[in-house]
Design a protein around this motif. Structure first.
Motif, short mmCIF file in Angstrom:
data_model
loop_
_atom_site.label_atom_id
_atom_site.label_comp_id
_atom_site.label_asym_id
_atom_site.label_seq_id
_atom_site.Cartn_x
_atom_site.Cartn_y
_atom_site.Cartn_z
N HIS A 103 -0.37 2.89 -10.68
CA HIS A 103 0.83 2.16 -10.27
C HIS A 103 0.38 0.84 -9.66
CE1 HIS A 103 3.61 5.65 -10.61
NE2 HIS A 103 2.48 6.33 -10.41
N ASP A 104 1.21 -0.18 -9.75
CA ASP A 104 0.89 -1.47 -9.13
C ASP A 104 1.08 -1.36 -7.62
OD1 ASP A 104 0.35 -2.79 -11.54
OD2 ASP A 104 2.46 -3.28 -11.84
N VAL A 105 0.07 -1.76 -6.85
CA VAL A 105 0.16 -1.73 -5.40
C VAL A 105 1.33 -2.58 -4.94
CG1 VAL A 105 -0.99 -2.39 -3.24
CG2 VAL A 105 -2.28 -1.20 -5.02
N ASP A 106 1.56 -3.72 -5.59
CA ASP A 106 2.65 -4.62 -5.19
C ASP A 106 4.02 -3.98 -5.35
OD1 ASP A 106 0.78 -6.54 -4.58
OD2 ASP A 106 0.97 -7.58 -6.50
N ALA A 107 4.13 -2.96 -6.19
CA ALA A 107 5.41 -2.30 -6.42
C ALA A 107 5.53 -1.02 -5.59
CB ALA A 107 5.58 -1.97 -7.90
N ALA A 108 4.62 -0.82 -4.65
CA ALA A 108 4.61 0.39 -3.83
C ALA A 108 5.07 0.07 -2.41
CB ALA A 108 3.21 0.98 -3.80
N THR A 109 5.44 1.09 -1.69
CA THR A 109 5.78 0.95 -0.28
C THR A 109 4.49 1.15 0.52
OG1 THR A 109 7.97 1.89 -0.69
CG2 THR A 109 7.19 1.89 1.59
N LEU A 110 4.06 0.10 1.22
CA LEU A 110 2.81 0.17 1.98
C LEU A 110 2.98 1.07 3.20
CD1 LEU A 110 1.58 -3.52 1.78
CD2 LEU A 110 0.95 -1.57 0.35
N THR A 111 1.97 1.92 3.45
CA THR A 111 2.01 2.85 4.58
C THR A 111 0.82 2.65 5.52
OG1 THR A 111 0.87 4.52 3.26
CG2 THR A 111 3.27 4.62 3.29
N GLY A 112 -0.14 1.81 5.13
CA GLY A 112 -1.31 1.59 5.97
C GLY A 112 -2.23 0.54 5.37
N PRO A 113 -3.33 0.24 6.07
CA PRO A 113 -4.26 -0.78 5.58
C PRO A 113 -5.06 -0.31 4.38
CG PRO A 113 -5.12 0.24 7.55
CD PRO A 113 -3.75 0.80 7.35
N VAL A 114 -5.51 -1.27 3.58
CA VAL A 114 -6.35 -0.96 2.42
C VAL A 114 -7.72 -0.55 2.93
CG1 VAL A 114 -7.46 -1.92 0.36
CG2 VAL A 114 -5.10 -2.54 0.92
N PRO A 115 -8.23 0.60 2.48
CA PRO A 115 -9.56 1.03 2.92
C PRO A 115 -10.64 0.12 2.38
CG PRO A 115 -8.70 2.50 1.24
CD PRO A 115 -7.62 1.52 1.54
N LYS A 116 -11.76 0.06 3.10
CA LYS A 116 -12.88 -0.82 2.71
C LYS A 116 -14.03 -0.05 2.09
CE LYS A 116 -10.65 -4.25 4.29
NZ LYS A 116 -9.68 -4.75 3.33
#
Length: 141
Positions: A103-116
């Protein structure tokens, strides 16, 4: 692929995220770990995935396999803007074959920071007893 006796949770930790997962099988445990990681970042909207892909991940130990699988997910989220949701997982001779709905991250509901990255300390994937696998991982966020 979540089955009876399967699950996962995340535990916040200073500048990190601790993932815990369990399932009756090694591959089920990996699926639960991926699900925990993805859910810590975003929730895909209920729409068709942008694409579907397969990836075979090999490793010399179960702990290395867990790290490699989580690293693949982090790479897809961070570098490709893809949110990988596991459709299927199967064991192969030296690892696991994962089938992802992307799925496209931009089309998702963000719930937290992107892991490194996945920390190599406190990393474990093992069979506790017949019919129960568990894993833990620390992820830098």
């Amino acid at each position: 692929m979540s089955g009876r006796g399967s699950g996962h949770r995340t535990v916040p930790h200073t500048a990190d995220l601790r993932l815990e997962a369990w399932a009756p099988t090694r591959e089920g445990c990996l699926v639960e770990a991926v699900t925990a990681l993805v859910e810590s970042v975003a929730e895909p909207r209920h729409s068709s995935p942008a694409s579907i892909t397969e990836r075979t991940i090999a490793a010399s130990s179960d702990d290395d396999l867990l790290a490699a699988v989580l690293d693949e997910v982090i790479f897809r989220i961070d570098a490709r803007g893809q949110l990988p949701v596991v459709i299927d997982a199967s064991l192969v001779a030296d690892g696991v074959r994962l089938r992802f709905a992307l799925h496209d991250v931009d089309a998702a509901t963000l719930t937290g920071p992107v892991p490194k990255a996945v920390a190599l300390h406190a990393l474990r994937l093992s069979e506790e007893r017949a019919g129960r696998w568990s894993c833990t991982a620390m992820v830098d966020v």
